[in-house]
Design an enzyme around this catalytic site. Structure first.
Site, short mmCIF file in Angstrom:
data_model
loop_
_atom_site.label_atom_id
_atom_site.label_comp_id
_atom_site.label_asym_id
_atom_site.label_seq_id
_atom_site.Cartn_x
_atom_site.Cartn_y
_atom_site.Cartn_z
N ASP A 79 -35.01 50.37 19.71
CA ASP A 79 -34.03 49.88 17.72
C ASP A 79 -34.22 51.43 17.81
OD1 ASP A 79 -34.58 48.03 16.31
OD2 ASP A 79 -36.35 47.59 16.08
N TRP A 139 -42.10 45.83 13.89
CA TRP A 139 -41.02 45.41 14.47
C TRP A 139 -40.97 45.39 15.58
CZ3 TRP A 139 -38.07 42.08 11.50
CH2 TRP A 139 -37.58 42.38 10.27
N LYS A 169 -28.83 48.09 7.94
CA LYS A 169 -29.81 49.34 7.21
C LYS A 169 -28.88 51.14 6.95
CE LYS A 169 -33.01 47.00 7.82
NZ LYS A 169 -34.23 46.67 9.11
C1 LIG Z 1 -34.57 44.84 9.37
C2 LIG Z 1 -35.63 45.64 11.20
C3 LIG Z 1 -34.93 44.88 12.29
C4 LIG Z 1 -34.47 43.21 11.90
O1 LIG Z 1 -33.18 43.30 11.52
P1 LIG Z 1 -32.08 42.02 11.65
O2 LIG Z 1 -30.93 41.88 11.35
O3 LIG Z 1 -32.78 41.52 10.40
O4 LIG Z 1 -33.27 40.80 12.79
C5 LIG Z 1 -35.77 45.47 13.74
N1 LIG Z 1 -35.50 46.09 13.81
C6 LIG Z 1 -36.29 47.08 12.74
C7 LIG Z 1 -36.54 48.51 12.96
C8 LIG Z 1 -35.66 46.58 11.18
O5 LIG Z 1 -36.18 47.83 10.52
#
Ligand SMILES: *Cc1c(COP(=O)(O)O)cnc(C)c1O
Length: 359
Positions: free
Chosen positions: A171, A101, A195
């Site tokens: 993030d 990511w 998540k």
């Molecule tokens: C799952 C995830 C993403 C992507 O998320 P989406 O909502 O599907 O765009 C980005 N960064 C991290 C750390 C993730 O775990």
């Protein structure tokens, strides 16, 4: 009805208490005579839901008054482009590439300016968090971007990087609310909800006031933080139901002792599972010990046949979604806030039995 223990990386397990409450309020939420899904986003009833979600998140994370909380759509992925579109002033930013990511975020940002990758652990398949070389940091960068928890590889930053006056952008999609964080250290935090916070469809942005208002002219209205900050996330129709469920999760965390209590339980869960892995002669953790994730625990068996056998037998025993990401192989147990210590104990029991039977 039989619920499984769901170790999915996301969308992920939610607290049972939250689901039961949502079920109770499905047809008539707060004496409105309707479901949250049927409410106008401009109604008093929904404004109350939004305000309470924001206030509870502010309380449990200790978010200072000079930060806005936004509930947007488009997932964390959309933030990979919103961040550079809104924060580039000189057009230069530092990124550290610690996983899939983080890499995707850095590649997306390159469309809008110059990206300086200060360090990467890609050549060792992201099994650790590399040191940040001080001499590689640009003291005039518009921001420094990192991924707190690497969902796929099971590693995490155990500290907040020191970047001087360069704003930190993080993030936190797979780790927000899992441990205490000093929000005042950050310029911007973003996290997809699915998540560790709620259902898919909403992304939470925590942004310091002075970071808002610098978007490039060509920035689409919907991708400008100012649009949403000026309208309290009600510029257009927000993901009302997802926001409502997030609000129930914030209240659930508050009632259980806040993020501090979550962190304590998450440490206990991770200690139990990693403790077993470290003493096992069959299972092996894939992440370097110093950087292990509290949320996503990655491990392998000695060969592919055993990996497959384990995942299949676990599934049959009601331990669901343990298959690892294809880039790591093996298994991944995602043990977010809503996964109980009891749930992890059941997983470890199962692993112990599997080890005995497959020696
Ligand atoms: C799952 C995830 C993403 C992507 O998320 P989406 O909502 O599907 O765009 C980005 N960064 C991290 C750390 C993730 O775990």
């Amino acid at each position: 009805m039989q619920r499984v223990l769901n170790f999915s990386p996301g969308p992920a397990t939610l607290p049972e208490e939250v689901l039961i409450r949502a079920q109770k309020e499905m047809l008539d939420c707060n004496n409105s005579g309707m479901s949250v899904m049927e409410m106008s986003h401009r109604s008093k009833a929904f404004e109350g839901i939004l305000a309470k979600a924001q206030a509870d998140l502010r309380a449990i994370m200790g978010i200072p008054d000079n930060y806005k909380i936004l509930f947007l759509q488009g997932g964390a992925w959309t933030q990979f482009s919103m961040v550079p579109l809104n924060l580039f002033k000189t057009g230069k930013a530092d990124y550290i590439v610690t996983g899939e990511w983080a890499k995707k975020a850095s590649i997306e940002a390159k469309k809008y300016g110059e990206v300086n990758v200060v360090a990467s652990s890609e050549s060792s398949n992201f099994t650790f968090i590399p040191e940040i070389p001080k001499d590689k940091l640009n003291p005039n960068a518009d921001y420094f971007h990192y991924t707190h928890n690497n969902t796929i590889f099971g590693t995490r930053f155990t500290y907040i990087p020191e970047t001087g006056k360069v704003p930190l952008v993080c993030d936190m999609s797979s780790s927000i609310l899992s441990e205490e964080v000093d929000v005042s250290r950050f310029g911007l935090i973003y996290a997809g909800a699915q998540k560790n916070m709620g259902p898919a469809g909403v992304t939470v942005i925590i942004i310091r006031d002075d970071m808002i208002g610098y978007a490039k002219d060509i920035t689409p209205t919907m991708l400008n933080y100012k649009t949403h900050a000026d309208n309290n996330s009600l510029f257009n129709t927000p993901p009302c139901y997802s926001i409502y469920i997030c609000g129930l999760v914030y209240e659930w965390i508050k009632n259980r002792g806040g993020v501090k209590a979550m962190e304590k339980e998450n440490n206990a869960k991770a200690d139990l599972l990693y403790g077993f892995l470290d003493n096992s002669s069959l299972f092996k953790g894939t992440a370097q010990k110093k950087d292990r994730s509290l949320m996503n625990v990655t491990f392998v068996l000695p060969n592919e046949d055993l990996n497959k056998k384990f995942v299949a037998e676990a599934e049959a025993a009601g331990l669901s979604n343990l298959k690892g990401h294809r880039s790591v192989g093996g298994m991944r147990a995602s043990i977010y806030n809503a996964m109980t210590l009891k749930g992890v104990e059941k997983l470890v029991d199962f692993m112990q039995k599997f080890e005995k039977n497959n020696k």
